[in-house]
Design a protein around this motif. Sequence first.
Motif, PDB file in Angstrom:
ATOM      1  N   GLY A   1      -3.975  -4.056  -0.455  1.00 57.02           N
ATOM      2  CA  GLY A   1      -3.267  -3.519  -1.613  1.00 57.02           C
ATOM      3  C   GLY A   1      -2.425  -4.544  -2.333  1.00 57.02           C
TER       4      GLY A   1
ATOM      5  N   ARG B   1      -7.986  -5.164   0.182  1.00 54.29           N
ATOM      6  CA  ARG B   1      -7.867  -4.345   1.403  1.00 54.29           C
ATOM      7  C   ARG B   1      -6.407  -4.108   1.765  1.00 54.29           C
TER       8      ARG B   1
ATOM      9  N   THR C   1       0.812  -1.223   0.000  1.00 49.90           N
ATOM     10  CA  THR C   1       0.000   0.000   0.000  1.00 49.90           C
ATOM     11  C   THR C   1       0.842   1.268   0.000  1.00 49.90           C
ATOM     12  N   GLU C   2       2.126   1.153   0.312  1.00 53.92           N
ATOM     13  CA  GLU C   2       2.969   2.351   0.438  1.00 53.92           C
ATOM     14  C   GLU C   2       3.417   2.926  -0.898  1.00 53.92           C
TER      15      GLU C   2
END
Length: 453
Positions: free
Chosen positions: A416, A414, A287-288
């Motif tokens: 990523g 959820r 997600t980063e």
Amino acid sequence: MSVMAKFQGSSLGARVLRSSVLTIGGFGMSQMIRLASNLILTRLLFPEAFGLMALVMVFLMGLGQFSDVGVTPAIMQSKRGDDRDFLDTAWSIQVVRGFGLWLVACACAWPMTWVYGQDLLLQMLPVSALTLLITGFRPTKMVTANRHLNLGRVTLLDMVTQIVGVTVGIGLALWTHSVWALVIAGVVGALVEVVINWRYLPGPSNKFHWEKSAARELIGFGKWVFLATVCGFFFSQADKILIGKFVPLDMFGIYNIGFFWASFPMMLGGMVTQKILIPIYRETPPTESRENFLKLRKMRVAVSLLLMGFVGIFAVMGVWIVDLLYDHRYLDAGAIAVILAIAQMPMLIVMTYDQAALAAGDSKRFFVLAAARAVLMIACLLIGLEASGLLGALIGYGAAFVLAYPVVVWLARRMGAWDPLHDLGFAAVGLGLAAMALWINWAAILSFAGKSL
């Protein structure tokens, strides 16, 4: 950069490469030992012995998973995973749990004997359950090494443990020709594992300690892991529970020989995801950044290629392998291995997603996935058994993996981590391998189907 240079240093990439090679190499050696043991023991013992031991192992795994408070994943993902007070509190919980599990196993011996109608279970369960008591003393140094992807010595000690257990089992089987050889070998192996890891892994030894804040974190994280492992038990062992109840014991023993062969890729995938993926997801969350996602895609493709290639071998060659290595009593295990290998392909494609939630500390969503899989597995197996006996159960086993895919996607999105391109590509590979395996082994599958209905 040379190949050797990529393995050196303390960067995440170097540690992943070293740990991957050690994990796969250790798995290969472990399965060679396991195979040699299986081939020897099937000649020294009888099919019913493997059926009895499978019932015992299902029960013990159930006890372990019904009381799992997530100590290992908690240490793996926690910011306090290297703190002595945290580790000693985790170890103390683990030891107390081991004693409790052994007492419960003793209490459940008679009910299990009554349910399955096998008198020998009354003695086998309390003795086999000593493994739960003993492994409660496993040092947290084992988890710490895994947390930092320092798996060299751990892998070597695993090999020593397995060799000792197999040697004891074969020696006792030669002497007694009894199922007790398998029981005692398991207890000896557990004892050796604890002693040599305690003695030879670097780092301070554990001692009894209780810190409220550490216990609160462990239990807070572990409550959902506990529920997830309960569901995971029914998901992974429902076939043993239901097939062991509804088919004759000798056929159940043959089923377990077929499962032994088909389970190699699933075991490898589970080992890779548990030992390597949590540290990777923790240090490079998808997600980063897009860069992190692409790094994980490369890793995921490499793992999926390995697993699909591996399962394809057993899907195509399962009947030939069993015909070559076993006597006539076990021949139906070949067709079983082929069908199970095909059935597991959908699970292998998505296996790299599960650990993303645990690495992010989201054990609740991990539980939701485990619960959905468990419900689907039990339902599909029961429907299959009712419709077509053992063959129907095997088909239901594969259907449960396919039907769970939407829940896997929900979890992966959820976190990523969902990669539809990866899934679509390997689904096509799986369909091709399945078609080839069915075409090559169709005669053996038809013969087995006639006996299983």
